[in-house]
Design an enzyme around this catalytic site. Structure first.
Site, mmCIF file in Angstrom:
data_model
loop_
_atom_site.group_PDB
_atom_site.id
_atom_site.type_symbol
_atom_site.label_atom_id
_atom_site.label_comp_id
_atom_site.label_asym_id
_atom_site.label_seq_id
_atom_site.Cartn_x
_atom_site.Cartn_y
_atom_site.Cartn_z
ATOM 1 N N SER A 28 -95.975 -55.837 35.553
ATOM 2 C CA SER A 28 -95.533 -55.877 34.095
ATOM 3 C C SER A 28 -95.801 -54.681 33.195
ATOM 4 O O SER A 28 -95.340 -54.422 32.185
ATOM 5 C CB SER A 28 -96.313 -57.150 33.599
ATOM 6 N N LYS B 170 -92.936 -55.316 27.573
ATOM 7 C CA LYS B 170 -93.480 -55.611 26.041
ATOM 8 C C LYS B 170 -92.276 -55.316 25.024
ATOM 9 O O LYS B 170 -92.180 -55.941 23.860
ATOM 10 C CB LYS B 170 -94.797 -55.268 25.646
#
Length: 403
Positions: free
Chosen positions: A304, A54
């Site tokens: 992720s 992110k």
């Protein structure tokens, strides 16, 4: 039709991120390679700064703000990973940040977000509710709202993951990535379809929060009436307009996995790859582990994120063991006479299973006169061994009920 992000945008984002983010490693996965019938690699964004990919999109978005916008500060909403990415990126750029997080956000993610310098506001039960509060804050104060996925700069930043994958593994045939709002898989799609259009891009959603399949079927973003999953990082109720356009155009398939699948994948990654991965971060590996997606190899599963609450991790490990058939919780009834409990435990020991917990109950209105209920937690070697144990108990006359 919204204008899509271009490969030039992603390449520009990579220059912006040079020296800011880590070029995370690709690690070979033997268990997933065996299942896929060819080499599978793990793109370890769980090892990225702030624990997830992110920060890539957040930094690109915030670094592009004007001096006037920077002076007003930024605001975001997130269950945790986008929050940490925004807080870190803003801190690196010397900009004040405010982050709205759901009341139930994992405490370590809240603490980490604050540690990067953000002002954290806990509000609402879901990310969608936190998003509403963040937008209201932006309208009230003039702070720039940093969307977690639905912005060209964010998509371009996330797409740098794919540039690294193709540079390290140019022969890749499939890339699998988790999907919440769709920013990561959109960015991957931009890169792959521009540089290697033959490579298959597959997104993975948690079945309890899968907004993309009905949206793709309808031809426009569709809001889920409700959603629930252990994967808080991909629990998003509706795709963004921009990410929907990218996924529709550039992503080959979107599949779903269950919470059991996610737990098993987390356990496999911890045991076999020695990698700490959160439920959302394990979605791509879960799709490969369960065979939910047919892949050409070499394949890459993007891990992720790795930000997981230790208390939740303990529960998830137990859940993963149970989902893999390696942990049983059951109750048996037997006569309340000396030696009966010892006989039961000896039978379990003879079956080469390990008892981790025993609860002995005499006072239960559901029991017959002279009966006792024994609840056990038992570790086994897998599903076949668990079946053998249950059959042995029933053959010995015990009524086995699961809890």
């Amino acid at each position: 039709m919204r204008e899509l992000v271009t490969i030039a945008d992603v390449q520009a984002a990579a220059k912006t991120l040079a020296g800011v983010v880590r070029d995370t490693p690709l690690e070979h996965s033997s268990p997933l390679s065996e299942i896929a019938g060819g080499p599978v690699w793990l793109k370890c964004e769980n090892l990225q700064r702030a624990g997830s990919y992110k920060v890539r999109g957040a930094y690109v978005r915030i670094s592009g703000l004007s001096s006037v916008e920077r002076a007003r500060g930024v605001v975001a909403a997130s269950a945790g990973n986008h929050a940490q990415g925004v807080a870190l990126a803003a801190g690196l750029l010397g900009i004040r940040s405010t982050v709205f997080m759901p009341v139930g956000a994992p405490l370590p993610k809240v603490a980490a977000t604050r540690s990067y310098g953000a002002d954290v506001e806990l509000t609402g039960a879901t990310v969608d509710e936190a998003l509403v509060a963040a937008r209201e804050f932006a309208d009230r104060t003039g702070a720039v709202f940093i969307h977690p996925f639905d912005h060209p700069d964010v998509i371009a930043g996330q797409g740098t993951v794919a540039l690294e994958i193709l540079a390290a593994l140019p022969e890749a045939a499939t890339i699998v990535a988790s999907v919440g709002g769709g920013g990561l898989v959109s960015g991957i799609g931009v890169v792959v379809k521009a540089l290697r259009p033959d490579v298959r891009v597959v997104g993975v959603q948690a079945v309890g929060a899968a907004a993309f399949p009905p949206s793709l079927a309808a031809g426009h973003p569709v809001r889920l009436a409700s959603y629930s999953t252990i994967a808080d990082g991909i629990a998003v109720g509706i795709p963004g307009d921009l990410t929907f356009a990218h996924v529709s155009d550039l992503v080959d398939d979107v599949v779903t996995v269950s919470d059991d699948d996610l737990s098993r994948a987390m356990l496999m990654l911890l045991e076999r790859a020695k990698l700490m991965v959160e439920p959302a971060g394990a979605a791509a590996a879960a799709a490969l582990l369960t065979g939910k997606v047919a892949v050409g190899t070499p394949a890459v599963a993007v891990l992720s994120g790795g930000n997981v609450d230790p208390l939740l991790l303990m529960k998830l490990i137990e859940h993963g063991l149970a989902a893999a058939g390696r942990f049983l919780r059951f109750t048996v009834r037997c006569a309340d006479r000396p030696g009966k409990l010892a006989r039961l435990l000896a039978l379990i020991a003879d079956s080469r299973a390990n008892v981790s917990d025993v609860e002995h109950r005499r006072h239960d209105p559901r029991l017959g006169f002279g009966e006792v209920a024994v609840s056990l937690s038992v570790e086994t070697r897998g599903g076949e061994h668990s079946g053998e144990l249950v059959r042995a108990l029933r053959a010995a006359g015990y009524e086995v009920t699961f809890r």
